[in-house]
Design an enzyme around this catalytic site. Structure first.
Site, short mmCIF file in Angstrom:
data_model
loop_
_atom_site.label_atom_id
_atom_site.label_comp_id
_atom_site.label_asym_id
_atom_site.label_seq_id
_atom_site.Cartn_x
_atom_site.Cartn_y
_atom_site.Cartn_z
N ASP A 96 0.86 -1.18 0.00
CA ASP A 96 0.00 0.00 0.00
C ASP A 96 0.89 1.23 0.00
OD1 ASP A 96 0.91 -0.27 2.60
OD2 ASP A 96 -0.98 0.28 3.55
N TYR B 50 3.01 4.68 0.80
CA TYR B 50 3.70 5.22 1.98
C TYR B 50 2.73 6.12 2.73
CZ TYR B 50 8.02 3.73 -0.39
OH TYR B 50 9.00 3.01 -1.00
N PHE C 124 6.54 1.69 -4.34
CA PHE C 124 7.93 1.85 -3.90
C PHE C 124 8.52 3.23 -4.22
CE2 PHE C 124 7.44 -2.76 -4.37
CZ PHE C 124 7.81 -3.17 -3.09
N HIS D 25 10.75 -9.63 0.37
CA HIS D 25 10.48 -8.20 0.23
C HIS D 25 11.78 -7.42 0.46
CE1 HIS D 25 8.69 -4.24 1.17
NE2 HIS D 25 7.65 -4.68 0.49
#
Length: 231
Positions: free
Chosen positions: A73, A75, A86, A195
């Site tokens: 989701d 930031y 990202f 991740h």
């Protein structure tokens, strides 16, 4: 409204995604969901800004998608999120996950890290930087998980799965890997790893070489590879 092939459809994105997602835009369920999101924006501080919610789809039309990088989701800090997974807006300090992505990019392709965290160049190259959840409340990570965005992003993956041209799906972490069940077309490539978060990057993300893997696959398919260098 937009007329495509004699049909009038609702404009949400302003490119080919509107036609591909027409069934979603016109559904009563999605309209109800948008009202919920509107109320969130009216009563709380929500990121990204409204005009950036569909930025990933706006920047990378359906026909241009070569690679998909799934995020979780947006930031949740001030001025960070701008609708691309990202990525952060220009002038914002690099988040830890993005710093690790840059480290892997340098190790993989020799691309020197940049101070800027804006990944719009990748989006324009054909990388769909899609979060599974498109909005978040300030300072409350995953606050909109389960609210309804997943139905849309699941459908986007299903639509991409039907594409004749090969696509690379880069799935970092368990959240992104949840989308794997919708990628059944053998023409596509799935690249999975841990991740890039500092909590997991040492457990399979570093050394995974996703960028070179993606480009080798694209070249073999006769598709122009991605220019990952942000310098």
């Amino acid at each position: 409204m937009l007329k495509l092939g004699g049909e009038v459809i609702l404009i949400m994105i302003g490119n080919s995604w509107d036609d591909k997602l027409k069934i979603v835009w016109e559904s009563d369920g999605f309209k109800r969901f948008l009202n919920i999101i509107k109320k969130e924006y009216d009563t709380k501080t929500i990121f990204p800004p409204k005009n950036y919610v569909f930025e990933a789809l706006k920047r990378t039309p359906y026909e241009n998608v070569k690679v998909v990088i799934m995020g979780q989701d947006p930031y949740h800090g001030e001025h960070e999120a701008h609708g691309l997974s990202f990525s952060v807006q220009k002038g914002i300090k690099l988040p830890p996950s993005l710093r690790n992505i840059y480290k892997e990019l340098e190790d993989d392709l020799g691309c020197k890290p940049v101070l800027d965290g804006d990944l719009t160049k990748w989006a324009n190259e054909g990388v769909l930087l899609l979060n599974a959840v498109l909005t978040v409340e300030k300072d409350k990570p995953a606050s909109h998980r389960g609210l309804g965005w997943e139905r849309l992003t699941d459908y986007i993956i299903k639509v991409l799965n039907e594409k004749e041209e090969p696509i690379v799906f880069i799935l970092w972490g368990n959240f992104a890997k949840e989308k794997k069940k919708y990628i059944t077309n053998p023409k596509h490539l799935i690249i999975e790893s841990a991740h890039p978060s500092p909590f997991s990057a040492n457990y399979g993300f570093f050394g995974s070489h996703p960028f070179s893997q993606a480009n080798e696959f694209l070249k073999k398919a006769g598709i122009k590879p991605i220019d990952w260098d942000l310098n």
